[in-house]
Scaffold this active site. Structure first.
Site, PDB file in Angstrom:
ATOM      1  N   PRO A  25      -7.802 -14.840  -4.401  1.00  0.00           N
ATOM      2  CA  PRO A  25      -8.623 -14.985  -5.614  1.00  0.00           C
ATOM      3  C   PRO A  25      -8.330 -16.308  -6.302  1.00  0.00           C
ATOM      4  CG  PRO A  25      -6.836 -13.419  -5.965  1.00  0.00           C
ATOM      5  CD  PRO A  25      -6.820 -13.750  -4.520  1.00  0.00           C
ATOM      6  N   CYS A  27      -9.594 -18.504  -9.707  1.00  0.00           N
ATOM      7  CA  CYS A  27     -10.401 -18.580 -10.923  1.00  0.00           C
ATOM      8  C   CYS A  27     -11.265 -19.834 -10.923  1.00  0.00           C
ATOM      9  CB  CYS A  27      -9.510 -18.572 -12.152  1.00  0.00           C
ATOM     10  SG  CYS A  27      -8.704 -16.988 -12.453  1.00  0.00           S
ATOM     11  N   ALA A  59      -9.632 -13.475 -10.364  1.00  0.00           N
ATOM     12  CA  ALA A  59      -9.111 -12.592 -11.406  1.00  0.00           C
ATOM     13  C   ALA A  59     -10.235 -12.219 -12.366  1.00  0.00           C
ATOM     14  CB  ALA A  59      -7.974 -13.276 -12.168  1.00  0.00           C
ATOM     15  N   GLN A 102     -10.141  -8.869  -7.515  1.00  0.00           N
ATOM     16  CA  GLN A 102      -8.870  -8.774  -8.215  1.00  0.00           C
ATOM     17  C   GLN A 102      -9.140  -8.430  -9.677  1.00  0.00           C
ATOM     18  OE1 GLN A 102      -6.461 -12.238  -9.591  1.00  0.00           O
ATOM     19  NE2 GLN A 102      -4.991 -11.565  -8.037  1.00  0.00           N
ATOM     20  N   TYR A 185       0.983 -12.744 -15.964  1.00  0.00           N
ATOM     21  CA  TYR A 185      -0.040 -12.027 -16.706  1.00  0.00           C
ATOM     22  C   TYR A 185       0.464 -10.633 -17.087  1.00  0.00           C
ATOM     23  CZ  TYR A 185      -2.725 -16.036 -15.220  1.00  0.00           C
ATOM     24  OH  TYR A 185      -3.143 -17.323 -15.014  1.00  0.00           O
ATOM     25  N   ARG A 233      -1.079  -7.638  -6.128  1.00  0.00           N
ATOM     26  CA  ARG A 233      -0.492  -8.970  -6.004  1.00  0.00           C
ATOM     27  C   ARG A 233       0.675  -9.072  -6.972  1.00  0.00           C
ATOM     28  NH1 ARG A 233      -3.408 -15.008  -6.290  1.00  0.00           N
ATOM     29  NH2 ARG A 233      -2.252 -15.806  -4.490  1.00  0.00           N
ATOM     30  N   LEU A 304       1.036 -23.108  -0.114  1.00  0.00           N
ATOM     31  CA  LEU A 304       1.211 -24.305   0.704  1.00  0.00           C
ATOM     32  C   LEU A 304       1.189 -24.003   2.201  1.00  0.00           C
ATOM     33  CD1 LEU A 304       3.678 -26.690  -1.176  1.00  0.00           C
ATOM     34  CD2 LEU A 304       1.250 -26.990  -0.718  1.00  0.00           C
ATOM     35  N   ARG A 327      -6.067 -23.194  -2.444  1.00  0.00           N
ATOM     36  CA  ARG A 327      -6.460 -24.602  -2.511  1.00  0.00           C
ATOM     37  C   ARG A 327      -6.832 -25.140  -1.129  1.00  0.00           C
ATOM     38  NH1 ARG A 327      -2.361 -23.777  -6.178  1.00  0.00           N
ATOM     39  NH2 ARG A 327      -2.619 -24.678  -8.266  1.00  0.00           N
TER      40      ARG A 327
END
Length: 373
Positions: A25, A27, A59, A102, A185, A233, A304, A327
């Site tokens: 997920p 944002c 999210a 999510q 969160y 998660r 990564l 990413r």
């Protein structure tokens, strides 16, 4: 030729995945009053053609106060549900990739500016801001306004909101729900002793700090069809002395598995600005490995992971059952295609794109049986 492990099928609860590549997920901060827009149709649509095993919607706040920013997606009323349905209908018209969502509450890290305009906290009295809420009245960063400590009644309201958002997700035909208990969160805030200083049944001991996240899991699990998976998660560690750590994560994972959690996605950090993260390739894999050694449910690792052989090694050696891309797949939305070509795997591609197959990779694509794939 032996199929690379990354491109072998796997099972998450009742959901079958064609391969071990998860789109995490991410944002987009591009919603309006919680409603998805055309950006989400473009964003999710092109990722749904990537050849990954499953796509996870970003999210998604279960209450307006649970958004990170005023641009976050929500699923708390008929308008947000209708906007998501419009996007999902568009994506599904051309892709058969399973889609998860999510569900989240940002806790004390809510009410912030968009990342590309600074990401700073917005005061409750200012436009696009609101009062944040958390387990304890401790701000995330020095100089920020303190959140309101949640009352028992408000905790019940948020729990019920998670369940209601789950019922909406079920109506939308989503294939899985992931509960966000990571990255500082709300649910992570309950887990970590750095952010949870409550003196009731929800603070203090590890069992007490896990209690509310487990109540949320039970509510979501009960609200979603039994044959569809609910996953979680987590942050495997806060990367801060005295904070949430891998031992707590293992205990939490075991408690979740006992409640029929279908998989656990192990990330890290996000709770405290003092974190010291040893960022580098595979830096979170040891956390996933430690959890996987103690549970039977599938474990997902992330962070990564950019190289094809790197991803294959993670799943082939059993460090994790799946790898998640964020990413990396924004930068290269055809990463699964390229990984399959490099490793000798196969991916499903839409008929419209079959002619893109390089001649040297004649067996790369599995053809679709109609105009969707």
């Amino acid at each position: 030729m032996t199929t690379p492990t990354l491109f072998t099928p796997t099972q998450v609860g009742g959901l079958s995945l064609a391969n071990r590549i998860v789109i995490a997920p991410m944002c987009q901060y591009s919603a309006v009053d919680g409603c998805m827009t055309d950006w989400h149709l473009i964003h999710l649509g092109h990722l749904a053609l990537s050849g990954a095993g499953v796509l996870t919607i970003e999210a998604t706040a279960v209450v307006p106060e649970g958004r990170i920013t005023y641009g976050d997606v929500g699923l708390w009323n008929d308008a947000t549900e209708a906007a998501m349905k419009r996007v999902l209908d568009g994506v599904r018209a051309y892709s058969k990739m399973p889609i998860a969502i999510q569900l989240a509450h940002a806790g004390r890290k809510a009410s912030t500016e968009l990342p590309w305009t600074g990401g700073k906290q917005i005061a409750a009295a200012d436009a696009n801001g609101w009062q944040t809420e958390a387990p304890s009245a401790l701000p995330f960063a020095e100089g920020e306004a303190a959140p309101h400590a949640l009352t028992r009644a408000r905790m019940d309201e948020i729990r019920d909101a998670f369940a209601e958002a789950t019922r909406r997700a079920a109506r939308l035909g989503l294939d899985a729900v992931q509960i966000h208990a990571a990255h500082g969160y709300l649910l992570h805030e309950f887990l970590s002793p750095l952010s949870n200083t409550r003196d009731d049944d929800y603070g203090g001991s590890l069992d007490n700090r896990m209690r509310y996240p487990l109540e949320i899991f039970d509510a979501v699990r009960a609200a979603f069809p039994a044959d569809k998976p609910v996953t979680v998660r987590v942050s495997g560690t806060d990367w801060v002395d005295g904070g949430w750590d891998v031992d707590g994560t293992i205990a939490f994972a075991k408690a979740l598995e006992a409640r029929e959690c279908a998989a656990i996605h192990v990330s890290s950090g996000g709770l405290d600005p003092a974190q010291k993260i040893p960022v580098g390739p595979n830096y979170q894999v040891p956390l996933a490995r430690a959890v996987k050694a103690t549970v039977s449910m599938p474990v997902v690792t992330v962070g990564l992971i950019t190289d094809f052989e790197q991803a294959e090694a993670i799943v082939a050696t059993g460090d994790a059952d799946m790898i998640a891309l964020a990413r990396t797949i924004l930068y290269d939305p055809r990463w699964p295609w390229h990984a399959a070509a490099a490793l000798g795997g196969r991916v499903r591609a839409p008929n419209q794109y079959l002619r893109s197959q390089p001649h040297r990779f004649k067996d790369l694509f599995d053809e679709a049986d109609d105009d969707t794939y």
